[in-house]
Design an enzyme around this catalytic site. Structure first.
Site, PDB file in Angstrom:
ATOM      1  N   TYR A 186       0.780  -1.239   0.000  1.00 51.65           N
ATOM      2  CA  TYR A 186       0.000   0.000   0.000  1.00 51.65           C
ATOM      3  C   TYR A 186       0.812   1.290   0.000  1.00 51.65           C
ATOM      4  O   TYR A 186       0.253   2.360  -0.232  1.00 51.65           O
ATOM      5  CB  TYR A 186      -0.978   0.016   1.181  1.00 51.65           C
TER       6      TYR A 186
ATOM      7  N   GLY B 189       2.821   4.118  -1.471  1.00 51.90           N
ATOM      8  CA  GLY B 189       3.011   4.605  -2.829  1.00 51.90           C
ATOM      9  C   GLY B 189       1.700   4.517  -3.591  1.00 51.90           C
ATOM     10  O   GLY B 189       0.622   4.446  -3.007  1.00 51.90           O
TER      11      GLY B 189
ATOM     12  N   GLY C 256      -1.242   2.995  -6.074  1.00 48.45           N
ATOM     13  CA  GLY C 256      -1.864   1.748  -6.498  1.00 48.45           C
ATOM     14  C   GLY C 256      -1.883   0.626  -5.491  1.00 48.45           C
ATOM     15  O   GLY C 256      -1.585  -0.508  -5.830  1.00 48.45           O
TER      16      GLY C 256
ATOM     17  N   HIS D 273      -3.608   5.452   5.612  1.00 52.56           N
ATOM     18  CA  HIS D 273      -3.440   6.753   4.954  1.00 52.56           C
ATOM     19  C   HIS D 273      -4.276   6.808   3.679  1.00 52.56           C
ATOM     20  O   HIS D 273      -4.964   7.801   3.421  1.00 52.56           O
ATOM     21  CB  HIS D 273      -1.953   6.978   4.659  1.00 52.56           C
ATOM     22  N   ASP D 274      -4.226   5.735   2.883  1.00 48.02           N
ATOM     23  CA  ASP D 274      -5.055   5.662   1.671  1.00 48.02           C
ATOM     24  C   ASP D 274      -6.535   5.793   2.023  1.00 48.02           C
ATOM     25  O   ASP D 274      -7.290   6.497   1.343  1.00 48.02           O
ATOM     26  CB  ASP D 274      -4.834   4.339   0.933  1.00 48.02           C
TER      27      ASP D 274
ATOM     28  N   ASP E 224      -1.967  12.880   6.991  1.00 48.87           N
ATOM     29  CA  ASP E 224      -0.514  12.731   6.902  1.00 48.87           C
ATOM     30  C   ASP E 224       0.110  12.603   8.289  1.00 48.87           C
ATOM     31  O   ASP E 224       1.012  11.787   8.507  1.00 48.87           O
ATOM     32  CB  ASP E 224       0.099  13.915   6.152  1.00 48.87           C
TER      33      ASP E 224
END
Length: 150
Positions: free
Chosen positions: A47, A49, A51, A67-68, A115
């Site tokens: 996860y 980065g 995609g 975070h995503d 973040d």
């Protein structure tokens, strides 16, 4: 000629806001963890980065998944967390989020909070960071195709 100038100003403003959000996160990661966001976290696990998919490989990867998810929730509210710039300060290891003037202020502040949670999670899991999970050019075949739901 005037059209080119307007186009260049547009590209500069768009790029600046994109890069500023990107650099803000980079700076926050560096200050809190002592590590480079790109060289330590981009391409880590399933996860970290671009995609993300599959099952997170460890606690650090779960930080990236969370975070995503945080960014995904902001997008549902109409925010563009990658583009919404923000301000932050770090005093005695504590991150305080603020927002820049202008449109997207609240969204920027919320992106900062995403973040912030992520970098604290990275810091909490520094001891279990596994270098073998980091790929410079992540293809992520071990991750499968399915995306873990938030």
């Amino acid at each position: 000629m005037k059209g080119i100038a307007v186009f260049l100003v547009f590209i500069f403003c768009w790029t600046t806001s994109t890069l500023s959000s990107f650099w803000q996160f980079q700076r926050m990661v560096k200050h809190i963890t002592g590590r480079s966001a790109f060289f330590s976290y981009y391409g880590y696990g399933c996860y970290c980065g671009l995609g993300g998919r599959g099952i997170p490989v460890d606690a650090t990867d779960r930080c990236c998944w969370a975070h995503d998810c945080c960014y995904h929730k902001l997008k549902e509210y109409g925010c563009q967390p990658i583009l919404n710039a923000y301000q932050f300060a770090i005093v005695n290891g504590t991150v305080t989020c603020g927002c820049t003037m202008g449109g997207g202020c609240l969204c920027g502040q919320k992106a900062c909070e995403c973040d912030k949670l992520s970098v604290y999670c990275f810091k909490e899991n520094l001891a279990t960071y596994e270098k073998t999970f980091k790929q410079l050019f992540p293809t992520r075949p071990q991750c499968g195709r399915d995306k873990l739901h938030c």
